[in-house]
Design a protein around this motif. Structure first.
Motif, PDB file in Angstrom:
ATOM      1  N   VAL A 119       0.828  -1.204   0.000  1.00 44.99           N
ATOM      2  CA  VAL A 119       0.000   0.000   0.000  1.00 44.99           C
ATOM      3  C   VAL A 119       0.864   1.255   0.000  1.00 44.99           C
ATOM      4  O   VAL A 119       0.664   2.162  -0.814  1.00 44.99           O
ATOM      5  N   SER A 120       1.833   1.326   0.905  1.00 42.18           N
ATOM      6  CA  SER A 120       2.600   2.558   1.093  1.00 42.18           C
ATOM      7  C   SER A 120       3.574   2.821  -0.049  1.00 42.18           C
ATOM      8  O   SER A 120       3.661   3.943  -0.554  1.00 42.18           O
ATOM      9  N   LEU A 121       4.317   1.790  -0.454  1.00 41.17           N
ATOM     10  CA  LEU A 121       5.389   1.987  -1.429  1.00 41.17           C
ATOM     11  C   LEU A 121       4.975   1.639  -2.850  1.00 41.17           C
ATOM     12  O   LEU A 121       5.372   2.316  -3.800  1.00 41.17           O
ATOM     13  N   LEU A 122       4.160   0.590  -3.004  1.00 40.23           N
ATOM     14  CA  LEU A 122       3.827   0.101  -4.343  1.00 40.23           C
ATOM     15  C   LEU A 122       2.534   0.690  -4.896  1.00 40.23           C
ATOM     16  O   LEU A 122       2.243   0.540  -6.078  1.00 40.23           O
ATOM     17  N   GLY A 123       1.738   1.316  -4.034  1.00 41.66           N
ATOM     18  CA  GLY A 123       0.549   2.000  -4.529  1.00 41.66           C
ATOM     19  C   GLY A 123      -0.718   1.177  -4.582  1.00 41.66           C
ATOM     20  O   GLY A 123      -1.683   1.572  -5.248  1.00 41.66           O
ATOM     21  N   ALA A 124      -0.771   0.034  -3.886  1.00 39.36           N
ATOM     22  CA  ALA A 124      -2.008  -0.738  -3.839  1.00 39.36           C
ATOM     23  C   ALA A 124      -3.094   0.086  -3.152  1.00 39.36           C
ATOM     24  O   ALA A 124      -2.849   0.753  -2.152  1.00 39.36           O
ATOM     25  N   ALA A 125      -4.309   0.037  -3.688  1.00 44.72           N
ATOM     26  CA  ALA A 125      -5.405   0.804  -3.111  1.00 44.72           C
ATOM     27  C   ALA A 125      -5.930   0.168  -1.830  1.00 44.72           C
ATOM     28  O   ALA A 125      -6.504   0.853  -0.980  1.00 44.72           O
ATOM     29  N   PHE A 126      -5.697  -1.133  -1.683  1.00 50.29           N
ATOM     30  CA  PHE A 126      -6.212  -1.877  -0.539  1.00 50.29           C
ATOM     31  C   PHE A 126      -5.337  -3.108  -0.356  1.00 50.29           C
ATOM     32  O   PHE A 126      -4.652  -3.534  -1.286  1.00 50.29           O
ATOM     33  N   ALA A 127      -5.328  -3.672   0.842  1.00 49.11           N
ATOM     34  CA  ALA A 127      -4.553  -4.882   1.091  1.00 49.11           C
ATOM     35  C   ALA A 127      -4.988  -5.991   0.129  1.00 49.11           C
ATOM     36  O   ALA A 127      -6.183  -6.192  -0.100  1.00 49.11           O
ATOM     37  N   LEU A 128      -4.037  -6.681  -0.425  1.00 52.96           N
ATOM     38  CA  LEU A 128      -4.311  -7.740  -1.384  1.00 52.96           C
ATOM     39  C   LEU A 128      -4.500  -9.058  -0.643  1.00 52.96           C
ATOM     40  O   LEU A 128      -3.616  -9.512   0.073  1.00 52.96           O
ATOM     41  N   LYS A 129      -5.647  -9.684  -0.842  1.00 48.54           N
ATOM     42  CA  LYS A 129      -6.024 -10.861  -0.060  1.00 48.54           C
ATOM     43  C   LYS A 129      -5.619 -12.140  -0.796  1.00 48.54           C
ATOM     44  O   LYS A 129      -6.439 -12.838  -1.385  1.00 48.54           O
ATOM     45  N   TYR A 130      -4.335 -12.459  -0.740  1.00 45.47           N
ATOM     46  CA  TYR A 130      -3.831 -13.654  -1.428  1.00 45.47           C
ATOM     47  C   TYR A 130      -3.366 -14.736  -0.462  1.00 45.47           C
ATOM     48  O   TYR A 130      -2.815 -15.747  -0.886  1.00 45.47           O
ATOM     49  N   LYS A 131      -3.615 -14.549   0.831  1.00 44.51           N
ATOM     50  CA  LYS A 131      -3.117 -15.495   1.827  1.00 44.51           C
ATOM     51  C   LYS A 131      -4.074 -16.654   2.096  1.00 44.51           C
ATOM     52  O   LYS A 131      -3.632 -17.769   2.368  1.00 44.51           O
ATOM     53  N   LYS A 132      -5.377 -16.391   2.058  1.00 45.19           N
ATOM     54  CA  LYS A 132      -6.351 -17.408   2.454  1.00 45.19           C
ATOM     55  C   LYS A 132      -7.458 -17.521   1.417  1.00 45.19           C
ATOM     56  O   LYS A 132      -7.644 -16.642   0.586  1.00 45.19           O
TER      57      LYS A 132
ATOM     58  N   PRO B 203     -10.027 -20.105  -1.338  1.00 45.88           N
ATOM     59  CA  PRO B 203      -9.825 -21.024  -2.454  1.00 45.88           C
ATOM     60  C   PRO B 203      -8.679 -20.547  -3.356  1.00 45.88           C
ATOM     61  O   PRO B 203      -8.450 -19.348  -3.509  1.00 45.88           O
ATOM     62  N   LEU B 204      -7.978 -21.489  -3.956  1.00 48.65           N
ATOM     63  CA  LEU B 204      -6.818 -21.142  -4.771  1.00 48.65           C
ATOM     64  C   LEU B 204      -7.187 -20.164  -5.878  1.00 48.65           C
ATOM     65  O   LEU B 204      -6.454 -19.207  -6.150  1.00 48.65           O
ATOM     66  N   ALA B 205      -8.319 -20.394  -6.534  1.00 47.71           N
ATOM     67  CA  ALA B 205      -8.716 -19.530  -7.648  1.00 47.71           C
ATOM     68  C   ALA B 205      -8.953 -18.100  -7.181  1.00 47.71           C
ATOM     69  O   ALA B 205      -8.652 -17.142  -7.904  1.00 47.71           O
ATOM     70  N   ALA B 206      -9.482 -17.935  -5.957  1.00 53.84           N
ATOM     71  CA  ALA B 206      -9.739 -16.594  -5.433  1.00 53.84           C
ATOM     72  C   ALA B 206      -8.446 -15.890  -5.053  1.00 53.84           C
ATOM     73  O   ALA B 206      -8.371 -14.658  -5.074  1.00 53.84           O
ATOM     74  N   ARG B 207      -7.404 -16.644  -4.689  1.00 53.07           N
ATOM     75  CA  ARG B 207      -6.124 -16.055  -4.308  1.00 53.07           C
ATOM     76  C   ARG B 207      -5.289 -15.658  -5.521  1.00 53.07           C
ATOM     77  O   ARG B 207      -4.398 -14.807  -5.415  1.00 53.07           O
TER      78      ARG B 207
ATOM     79  N   GLY C  10      -2.254 -23.448 -10.243  1.00 49.14           N
ATOM     80  CA  GLY C  10      -1.687 -24.785 -10.116  1.00 49.14           C
ATOM     81  C   GLY C  10      -2.054 -25.358  -8.774  1.00 49.14           C
ATOM     82  O   GLY C  10      -3.065 -24.994  -8.172  1.00 49.14           O
ATOM     83  N   GLY C  11      -1.228 -26.251  -8.274  1.00 49.21           N
ATOM     84  CA  GLY C  11      -1.490 -26.853  -6.974  1.00 49.21           C
ATOM     85  C   GLY C  11      -1.216 -25.884  -5.839  1.00 49.21           C
ATOM     86  O   GLY C  11      -0.560 -24.848  -6.008  1.00 49.21           O
ATOM     87  N   GLY C  12      -1.712 -26.237  -4.662  1.00 48.99           N
ATOM     88  CA  GLY C  12      -1.554 -25.367  -3.515  1.00 48.99           C
ATOM     89  C   GLY C  12      -0.112 -25.146  -3.121  1.00 48.99           C
ATOM     90  O   GLY C  12       0.274 -24.031  -2.751  1.00 48.99           O
ATOM     91  N   ALA C  13       0.722 -26.170  -3.207  1.00 48.50           N
ATOM     92  CA  ALA C  13       2.133 -26.035  -2.833  1.00 48.50           C
ATOM     93  C   ALA C  13       2.856 -25.097  -3.783  1.00 48.50           C
ATOM     94  O   ALA C  13       3.678 -24.273  -3.354  1.00 48.50           O
ATOM     95  N   ALA C  14       2.551 -25.201  -5.069  1.00 47.97           N
ATOM     96  CA  ALA C  14       3.202 -24.329  -6.055  1.00 47.97           C
ATOM     97  C   ALA C  14       2.795 -22.880  -5.848  1.00 47.97           C
ATOM     98  O   ALA C  14       3.620 -21.962  -5.930  1.00 47.97           O
ATOM     99  N   LEU C  15       1.507 -22.663  -5.576  1.00 49.86           N
ATOM    100  CA  LEU C  15       1.030 -21.293  -5.354  1.00 49.86           C
ATOM    101  C   LEU C  15       1.644 -20.707  -4.087  1.00 49.86           C
ATOM    102  O   LEU C  15       2.024 -19.534  -4.052  1.00 49.86           O
TER     103      LEU C  15
END
Length: 257
Positions: free
Chosen positions: A142-155, A157-161, A199-204
């Motif tokens: 957010v501060s340095l890269l300019g994201a408008a909001f926190a990116l929810k890639y931690k939790k 379904p894989l497709a949603a991340r 791909g698979g969860g481990a790869a992601l």
């Protein structure tokens, strides 16, 4: 020459740790490594990795390195960045012990005992020495890269991340083009330049760890170039802190050797 290290530490020591290593000299830089460690790489393993990098190192580490009874870093961060969806686990000793996630404070203690400076107020632009900072990729995005909001890639379904993870990759790529172009050079293996496929969860998870490590390295590089004036510190070095890079006036354009 300074080595910039980004470490996405496995807090439990039971999973892989993301690592990004860059060699920087003036405005020139090169990628040394972007990878994940073997599973169960603990704090001592990360210490050995960092100790081998030489006398001049700035490491950005995503983990609570200093944990005191009055740690207020997360509460202060939430007040400043909560409106952007940026929150961090309250790194209290009881919480870390209960979830067996003590590798951050353990690494912090090992670094201090080995002579590393963990105080963000001691950062001076391009000064020599071994320094480590606690950083937080969501806040950096957010501060340095300019994201408008926190990116929810931690939790979730894989497709949603996948979408948020590709957004992080794009933000890292766009920043690197201007500040650390070697990260978009073929030597970087295409991590920032090739779209992430489902791909698979481990790869992601491995991709996520490497991207987080790059974000940690960008925060450390920013601190090295701009000193403490390029950081906002939540908390303090006695009880624990989170250092968030803040934009500064444009600098001369960097290059690859």
């Amino acid at each position: 020459m300074v080595v910039i290290a980004g470490i996405d530490l496995a807090w439990s020591g039971r999973k892989p740790t993301g690592v990004c290593l860059l060699e920087v000299e003036g405005l020139s830089s090169r990628v040394v490594d972007i990878s994940v460690t073997p599973p169960e790489t603990d704090a001592e393993g990360v210490l050995h990795l960092l100790a081998a990098l030489g006398p001049d190192v700035v490491a950005g580490i995503d983990a609570p390195l200093i944990v005191g009874p009055n740690r207020r870093a997360e509460a202060e961060l939430a007040r400043a960045y909560g409106r952007f969806g940026v929150f961090a686990y309250a790194a209290r000793t009881d919480f870390l012990d209960r979830h067996r996630m003590g590798e951050g404070p353990r690494l912090g203690a090992l670094l201090t005992a080995s002579g590393w400076d963990l105080d963000p107020e001691d950062i001076a632009a391009e000064a020599p020495g071994r320094r480590a900072l606690e950083v937080f990729p969501h806040a950096t995005a957010v501060s340095l890269l300019g994201a408008a909001f926190a990116l929810k890639y931690k939790k979730g379904p894989l497709a949603a991340r996948l979408g948020p993870l590709n957004q992080l990759r794009t933000l890292l790529r766009d920043y690197a083009v201007e500040q650390l172009p070697c990260l978009v050079d073929p030597a970087a293996g295409g991590l920032l330049t090739e779209s992430i496929a489902l791909g698979g969860g481990a790869a992601l998870k491995a991709t996520e760890d490497r991207l987080d490590a790059v974000a940690c390295a960008l925060a450390a590089h920013h601190a090295w170039r701009h000193g403490s004036e390029g950081l906002t510190t939540f908390g303090n070095a006695a009880e624990g802190y989170i250092a968030v890079p803040r934009p500064v006036t444009s600098s001369p354009e960097p290059s690859c050797p």
